[in-house]
Scaffold this motif. Structure first.
Motif, PDB file in Angstrom:
ATOM      1  N   GLY A   1     -13.223  40.391  67.885  1.00  0.00           N
ATOM      2  CA  GLY A   1     -13.579  41.295  66.805  1.00  0.00           C
ATOM      3  C   GLY A   1     -14.652  42.252  67.285  1.00  0.00           C
ATOM      4  N   VAL A   2     -14.470  43.538  66.988  1.00  0.00           N
ATOM      5  CA  VAL A   2     -15.444  44.560  67.377  1.00  0.00           C
ATOM      6  C   VAL A   2     -15.861  45.355  66.140  1.00  0.00           C
ATOM      7  CG1 VAL A   2     -14.489  44.747  69.708  1.00  0.00           C
ATOM      8  CG2 VAL A   2     -13.685  46.295  67.939  1.00  0.00           C
ATOM      9  N   PRO A   3     -17.093  45.848  66.100  1.00  0.00           N
ATOM     10  CA  PRO A   3     -17.531  46.613  64.936  1.00  0.00           C
ATOM     11  C   PRO A   3     -16.913  48.007  64.915  1.00  0.00           C
ATOM     12  CG  PRO A   3     -19.287  46.488  66.573  1.00  0.00           C
ATOM     13  CD  PRO A   3     -18.162  45.647  67.091  1.00  0.00           C
ATOM     14  N   GLY A   4     -16.129  48.296  63.877  1.00  0.00           N
ATOM     15  CA  GLY A   4     -15.510  49.610  63.761  1.00  0.00           C
ATOM     16  C   GLY A   4     -14.010  49.557  63.958  1.00  0.00           C
ATOM     17  N   PRO A   5     -13.330  50.680  63.761  1.00  0.00           N
ATOM     18  CA  PRO A   5     -11.873  50.728  63.837  1.00  0.00           C
ATOM     19  C   PRO A   5     -11.352  50.574  65.266  1.00  0.00           C
ATOM     20  CG  PRO A   5     -12.756  52.935  63.495  1.00  0.00           C
ATOM     21  CD  PRO A   5     -13.907  51.996  63.371  1.00  0.00           C
ATOM     22  N   VAL A   6     -10.147  50.005  65.371  1.00  0.00           N
ATOM     23  CA  VAL A   6      -9.459  49.888  66.661  1.00  0.00           C
ATOM     24  C   VAL A   6      -8.079  50.519  66.524  1.00  0.00           C
ATOM     25  CG1 VAL A   6     -10.703  47.735  67.103  1.00  0.00           C
ATOM     26  CG2 VAL A   6      -8.365  47.640  66.250  1.00  0.00           C
ATOM     27  N   ASP A   7      -7.413  50.718  67.646  1.00  0.00           N
ATOM     28  CA  ASP A   7      -6.076  51.321  67.596  1.00  0.00           C
ATOM     29  C   ASP A   7      -5.063  50.308  67.086  1.00  0.00           C
ATOM     30  OD1 ASP A   7      -4.327  50.727  70.587  1.00  0.00           O
ATOM     31  OD2 ASP A   7      -6.234  49.785  70.074  1.00  0.00           O
ATOM     32  N   ALA A   8      -3.890  50.788  66.712  1.00  0.00           N
ATOM     33  CA  ALA A   8      -2.878  49.936  66.076  1.00  0.00           C
ATOM     34  C   ALA A   8      -2.377  48.831  66.996  1.00  0.00           C
ATOM     35  CB  ALA A   8      -1.708  50.792  65.600  1.00  0.00           C
ATOM     36  N   MET A   9      -2.479  49.023  68.313  1.00  0.00           N
ATOM     37  CA  MET A   9      -2.005  48.022  69.263  1.00  0.00           C
ATOM     38  C   MET A   9      -3.056  46.957  69.582  1.00  0.00           C
ATOM     39  SD  MET A   9       1.050  48.946  69.676  1.00  0.00           S
ATOM     40  CE  MET A   9       1.538  47.861  71.010  1.00  0.00           C
ATOM     41  N   GLY A  10      -4.286  47.116  69.055  1.00  0.00           N
ATOM     42  CA  GLY A  10      -5.335  46.140  69.325  1.00  0.00           C
ATOM     43  C   GLY A  10      -5.847  46.187  70.744  1.00  0.00           C
ATOM     44  N   ARG A  11      -5.951  47.403  71.281  1.00  0.00           N
ATOM     45  CA  ARG A  11      -6.364  47.567  72.679  1.00  0.00           C
ATOM     46  C   ARG A  11      -7.679  48.338  72.830  1.00  0.00           C
ATOM     47  NH1 ARG A  11      -4.040  44.323  75.780  1.00  0.00           N
ATOM     48  NH2 ARG A  11      -4.535  45.677  77.536  1.00  0.00           N
ATOM     49  N   ILE A  12      -7.905  49.325  71.962  1.00  0.00           N
ATOM     50  CA  ILE A  12      -8.994  50.283  72.165  1.00  0.00           C
ATOM     51  C   ILE A  12      -9.966  50.259  70.988  1.00  0.00           C
ATOM     52  CG2 ILE A  12      -9.554  52.743  72.447  1.00  0.00           C
ATOM     53  CD1 ILE A  12      -6.717  53.052  73.674  1.00  0.00           C
ATOM     54  N   ALA A  13     -11.262  50.125  71.281  1.00  0.00           N
ATOM     55  CA  ALA A  13     -12.308  50.257  70.254  1.00  0.00           C
ATOM     56  C   ALA A  13     -12.492  51.752  69.990  1.00  0.00           C
ATOM     57  CB  ALA A  13     -13.605  49.619  70.740  1.00  0.00           C
ATOM     58  N   ARG A  14     -11.991  52.195  68.858  1.00  0.00           N
ATOM     59  CA  ARG A  14     -11.971  53.633  68.577  1.00  0.00           C
ATOM     60  C   ARG A  14     -13.377  54.196  68.361  1.00  0.00           C
ATOM     61  NH1 ARG A  14      -7.162  55.081  65.811  1.00  0.00           N
ATOM     62  NH2 ARG A  14      -8.079  57.143  65.557  1.00  0.00           N
TER      63      ARG A  14
END
Length: 298
Positions: A67-80
């Motif tokens: 889990g990371v703070p903030g939005p991520v991409d739909a594939m669960g790869r990149i902390a946007r």
């Protein structure tokens, strides 16, 4: 035969929590490490990889969920965008896979908390639920038919950013009068001039002003929840985060206000519950994320 396990990681601005979890959710080993300061991505990844090596010395974990703070991409790869880490479009899954050799999937930290509560916490009896985390900000998670709803780009479920007051206080998101600007700890400090736990102590000791402020808080929170209930008609609304410790002070007013604002047809058998996993919810949910990943790729 040794039981399989995955690693769940909860990455925060000040601490990194991680644990090894069995398929049933038993935590076999856990560790908390300080987040490097400044939290440059390469340093953070190195600390996480070292921590994983410490709790998984046999190198048998099937996957890593984080889990990371903030939005991520739909594939669960990149902390946007992780504001409190000053991260923008960080390919954290690739970096961690490179160091550990383990498949890695990430999600927004509030979504992980929602997964955790749905798996082993207050939401384990429900398939359709929403979670609100009331802390420094207000995070949210939506589970529909047992699955996280994250939208087409992975960024849906920002429940704290819905509008409560058209002309209200400016929000970091660019919105004004968001639910977050009414019911987060940050908002309460601004409005009350003290820490929420101090106002809770006053109310517990019978201070009429403090009791009234918490009742008003419950009604404002309900106004935001009402909009969510009308759109999603969940079976349960789960309240987590630090402010949920004062739930006895605001739940009665919140529930009464919901009953006034929401038609019985939209709130049929609606349960309002306090989260039960505390600050372990994110780590537990990250492990569930990893298990979902493993089961989807036999």
């Amino acid at each position: 035969m040794n039981e399989p396990y995955v690693i769940g990681v909860d990455l925060g601005g000040t601490a990194i929590k991680m644990g090894r979890f069995s398929p049933k959710g038993d935590c076999l080993n856990a560790l908390t490490l300080p987040t490097p300061q400044p939290p440059f991505p390469d340093q953070v990844v190195k600390v996480i990889a070292q921590g994983i090596q410490n709790i998984d010395p046999e190198d048998r974990a099937l996957a890593i969920g984080m889990g990371v703070p903030g939005p991520v991409d739909a594939m669960g790869r990149i902390a946007r965008r992780a504001i409190n880490l000053d991260w923008y479009d960080v390919p954290i899954s690739d970096s961690l896979e490179h160091l550990t050799g383990k498949p890695t999937v990430i999600a927004n930290d509030a979504n992980c908390a929602g997964l955790g509560e749905a798996w082993l916490g207050a939401g384990s009896q429900f398939k359709d639920l929403i979670l609100l985390t009331l802390g420094t900000g207000v995070g949210g998670a939506i589970l529909l038919n047992g699955e996280l709803f994250v939208g087409r780009d992975g960024t849906a479920g920002e429940l704290g950013l819905i509008t409560l007051d058209y002309n209200g206080y400016p929000c970091n998101s660019g919105n004004r009068g968001s639910l977050e600007q009414h019911v987060s700890a940050q908002a309460l400090r601004r409005r009350w001039g003290c820490e929420p736990h101090e106002m809770a102590e006053r109310a517990t000791q019978g201070d009429p002003e403090a009791i009234a402020l918490w009742q008003e808080y419950g009604r404002e929170l309900a106004a935001g929840i009402a909009s969510l209930v009308y759109v999603l008609t969940p079976e349960a609304v789960i309240i987590g985060g630090g402010i949920s410790a004062a739930s006895d002070l605001f739940f009665p007013a919140m529930i009464a206000e919901l009953e006034e604002r929401v038609l019985p047809t939209s709130r049929h058998n609606l349960h309002c519950l306090r989260a039960t996993l505390g600050n372990q919810a994110g780590m537990v949910g990250a492990a569930k994320l990893a298990w979902k990943y493993v089961k989807a790729r036999p």
